[in-house]
Scaffold this active site. Sequence first.
Site, PDB file in Angstrom:
ATOM      1  N   GLU A 131       0.823  -1.218   0.000  1.00 18.59           N
ATOM      2  CA  GLU A 131       0.000   0.000   0.000  1.00 18.59           C
ATOM      3  C   GLU A 131       0.857   1.268   0.000  1.00 18.59           C
ATOM      4  OE1 GLU A 131      -3.666   0.405   0.032  1.00 18.59           O
ATOM      5  OE2 GLU A 131      -2.666   2.214  -0.659  1.00 18.59           O
ATOM      6  N   ASP A 203      10.061   8.399 -10.771  1.00 22.24           N
ATOM      7  CA  ASP A 203       9.346   7.960  -9.565  1.00 22.24           C
ATOM      8  C   ASP A 203       7.836   7.891  -9.844  1.00 22.24           C
ATOM      9  OD1 ASP A 203       9.194   7.656  -6.497  1.00 22.24           O
ATOM     10  OD2 ASP A 203       7.898   9.370  -6.894  1.00 22.24           O
ATOM     11  N   LYS A 207       5.186   4.477  -9.915  1.00 27.50           N
ATOM     12  CA  LYS A 207       3.885   4.376  -9.239  1.00 27.50           C
ATOM     13  C   LYS A 207       2.763   4.156 -10.252  1.00 27.50           C
ATOM     14  CE  LYS A 207       5.638   7.468  -5.705  1.00 27.50           C
ATOM     15  NZ  LYS A 207       5.763   8.895  -5.371  1.00 27.50           N
TER      16      LYS A 207
END
Length: 430
Positions: A131, A203, A207
């Site tokens: 998560e 980055d 994600k």
Amino acid sequence: MSKPLSIAVAGLGTVGAGVLKLLSENAEIVAARAGRPVVVGAVSARDRLRDRGVPLSALRWYDDPVALAADPGTDVVVELIGGSDGPARALVEAALAAGKPVVTANKALLAVHGAAIAELAEARNVPLAFEAAVAGGIPAIKALREGLAANRIRRVAGILNGTCNYILTVMREHKREFAEVLAEAQKLGYAEADPSFDIDGIDAAHKLAILAALAFGRPVDFAAVHVEGIREVSALDIALAGELGYRIKLLGIAERTAAGIATRVHPCMVPVAAPIARVDGVFNAVVAEGDFVGRVVLEGRGAGAGPTASAVVADLIDLARGRVTPVWGAAAGLLDGAPALPMERHVGAYYLRLMVLDRPGVIADVTGILRDHVISLEAMLQRGRAPGEAVPVVLTTHDCEEASMRAALARLAALDSVLEKPALIRIEPL
Ligand SMILES: NC(=O)c1ccc[n+]([C@@H]2O[C@H](COP(=O)([O-])OP(=O)(O)OC[C@H]3O[C@@H](n4cnc5c(N)ncnc54)[C@H](OP(=O)(O)O)[C@@H]3O)[C@@H](O)[C@H]2O)c1
């Protein structure tokens, strides 16, 4: 209450120390929700002597994080070292191979090796939870994989990097240029000494690759993500976007189209009225669109010790309760095989700014090139008059294909009257 869940934490930096602090300060509430206490038994980091603001003397210390996978007193391994390879990957693979559930915040590892790691987890029937890997404290993974599980997701988009959002916000609010704001963000600790992972969009792409896998039920595919960062965004474009009713944000967008799955990270112009346009500073946001639920918007802190620890411990509570979901939401054999859509096939509207010599015929040359590539204009803005000097000309287009826009851009950039590299920003109707 049942037997405590004993965890081993590898990495005691920002996130690792945050997890220990949360587990200590919120021990009672965590135990109530987990149905049993969650306790730290073993830890690993590089420097045993460093003060981390949390007591460590009662814990088993390992210099080699990979050895945590074989620690006999450990039920769950928590990987908070970081990096797509090296000790983080070795530890996660060793723990799964040993049948130990893994919780990780490591987006780089999951984006780059997540397909194989998820296969390993499924083959061993061992839970893998992450998560904290996307949007820090925002429960984006749970929302997509569980809360919205009944929907076909059409699109998921987000502000996925707080450093970029902070820089773009300061550039807009204070009318300052990128390099200056970046240098200041580095001094304040909002940007790393080597900021390229953040500002070049990598980055955010890590994600986004994870979000796309969850949204569309497919193995993670980082290589398919088109990535552009914010180095070339100028204060002038931010101001002009504002005049046109837009904000510039670095977004990650994953969409299902008839031709395949598009995944892209790049600066976007979003209408000021869109909820995501008002997410400023270091905040992150995730917008998901499902066929039955419609649009869901989540906003919160995407990084920092507290928010990230909150997400890590939520995973630990799930594991303590025995709540386990397949990594990408469905068993490997049921994952979606839709192809990835290359960026050249993207269809959308564009903002184009040219610095042109203010002389007769220039606009006709520009519009002629756009016409040749079947690109139709939505609006044109010419600021000021300075005969014989450079003036900005801003064009916005109707939807066209990326390949046509790139071909037109190459010809525009080659015109004598175009004095600088043209600025191109995609317009997103979010
Ligand atoms: N920071 C955030 O806000 C945030 C948000 C979301 C996700 N994440 C993810 O969380 C993970 C950790 O990030 P972080 O910011 O906490 O990193 P960090 O502050 O740099 O901490 C990394 C930790 O790993 C330890 N470490 C490094 N190499 C090691 C090795 N070979 N053996 C044992 N320990 C080793 C370091 O030990 P020493 O302390 O002894 O040097 C340090 O304690 C990363 O995957 C990151 O992407 C971070």
